[in-house]
Motif scaffolding. Sequence first.
Motif, PDB file in Angstrom:
ATOM      1  N   ARG A  74      36.629  69.962  16.599  1.00 21.06           N
ATOM      2  CA  ARG A  74      36.172  68.194  16.592  1.00 21.06           C
ATOM      3  C   ARG A  74      36.067  68.002  15.062  1.00 21.06           C
ATOM      4  N   SER A  75      35.222  69.037  14.365  1.00 25.06           N
ATOM      5  CA  SER A  75      35.024  68.649  12.718  1.00 25.06           C
ATOM      6  C   SER A  75      36.387  68.713  12.004  1.00 25.06           C
ATOM      7  N   ALA A  76      37.115  69.225  12.236  1.00 21.53           N
ATOM      8  CA  ALA A  76      38.450  69.267  11.440  1.00 21.53           C
ATOM      9  C   ALA A  76      39.016  67.905  11.938  1.00 21.53           C
ATOM     10  N   LEU A  77      39.236  67.704  13.116  1.00 20.27           N
ATOM     11  CA  LEU A  77      39.899  66.357  13.351  1.00 20.27           C
ATOM     12  C   LEU A  77      39.332  65.033  12.866  1.00 20.27           C
ATOM     13  N   ALA A  78      37.793  65.385  12.841  1.00 18.94           N
ATOM     14  CA  ALA A  78      36.843  64.113  12.214  1.00 18.94           C
ATOM     15  C   ALA A  78      37.332  64.159  10.931  1.00 18.94           C
ATOM     16  N   GLU A  79      37.315  65.107  10.125  1.00 21.23           N
ATOM     17  CA  GLU A  79      37.441  64.981   8.699  1.00 21.23           C
ATOM     18  C   GLU A  79      39.269  64.488   8.555  1.00 21.23           C
ATOM     19  N   ALA A  80      40.014  64.882   9.139  1.00 20.97           N
ATOM     20  CA  ALA A  80      41.302  64.420   9.062  1.00 20.97           C
ATOM     21  C   ALA A  80      41.516  62.870   9.359  1.00 20.97           C
ATOM     22  N   ALA A  81      40.803  62.446  10.393  1.00 21.68           N
ATOM     23  CA  ALA A  81      40.633  60.971  10.662  1.00 21.68           C
ATOM     24  C   ALA A  81      39.904  60.342   9.557  1.00 21.68           C
ATOM     25  N   ARG A  82      38.864  61.052   8.975  1.00 21.48           N
ATOM     26  CA  ARG A  82      38.211  60.225   7.732  1.00 21.48           C
ATOM     27  C   ARG A  82      39.158  60.097   6.755  1.00 21.48           C
ATOM     28  N   LEU A  83      39.869  60.920   6.279  1.00 20.24           N
ATOM     29  CA  LEU A  83      40.759  60.933   5.248  1.00 20.24           C
ATOM     30  C   LEU A  83      41.986  60.144   5.279  1.00 20.24           C
ATOM     31  N   ASN A  84      42.590  60.198   6.621  1.00 21.61           N
ATOM     32  CA  ASN A  84      43.723  59.313   6.918  1.00 21.61           C
ATOM     33  C   ASN A  84      43.459  58.862   8.443  1.00 21.61           C
ATOM     34  N   PRO A  85      42.963  57.567   8.623  1.00 23.15           N
ATOM     35  CA  PRO A  85      42.788  57.172   9.894  1.00 23.15           C
ATOM     36  C   PRO A  85      44.023  57.141  10.811  1.00 23.15           C
ATOM     37  N   ARG A  86      45.255  57.073  10.325  1.00 24.28           N
ATOM     38  CA  ARG A  86      46.524  56.997  11.002  1.00 24.28           C
ATOM     39  C   ARG A  86      46.848  58.569  11.459  1.00 24.28           C
ATOM     40  N   SER A  87      45.875  59.550  10.964  1.00 26.57           N
ATOM     41  CA  SER A  87      46.347  60.822  11.524  1.00 26.57           C
ATOM     42  C   SER A  87      46.282  61.318  12.924  1.00 26.57           C
ATOM     43  N   GLY A  88      45.483  60.376  13.625  1.00 31.20           N
ATOM     44  CA  GLY A  88      45.694  60.803  15.169  1.00 31.20           C
ATOM     45  C   GLY A  88      44.298  61.432  15.544  1.00 31.20           C
ATOM     46  N   GLY A  89      43.478  61.630  14.633  1.00 27.94           N
ATOM     47  CA  GLY A  89      41.939  62.003  14.863  1.00 27.94           C
ATOM     48  C   GLY A  89      41.164  61.256  16.115  1.00 27.94           C
ATOM     49  N   PRO A  90      39.787  61.697  16.107  1.00 31.22           N
ATOM     50  CA  PRO A  90      39.212  61.138  17.331  1.00 31.22           C
ATOM     51  C   PRO A  90      38.958  59.453  17.179  1.00 31.22           C
TER      52      PRO A  90
END
Length: 90
Positions: A74-90
């Motif tokens: 969850r933390s890794a996905l949240a960081e990916a989403a923070r850096l790139n909102p189009r990355s498919g994170g939460p």
Amino acid sequence: ALAGNAAIEAGNATRAVRLAPYSSQAWKLLGDTRHGSGDLLGAAAAYRQATRLDPNDWSAWVALASVERGEPRRSALAEAARLNPRSGGP
């Protein structure tokens, strides 16, 4: 032939990390080869190193999430989403 290719890829990834240990891309490549061979713990360690070397690389965070479970995932996905909102994170 596929097993031979996997061995070559693993050797290339290991060599890349040895030659450029400061390269997040080399660590991601190593993580990819480990992930592909089913070594999820090894892949996670390599992806973690990639995120340490380049914490702004959203794709490294997505890769890390692909081999983690629970809160680390969850933390890794949240960081990916923070850096790139189009990355498919939460």
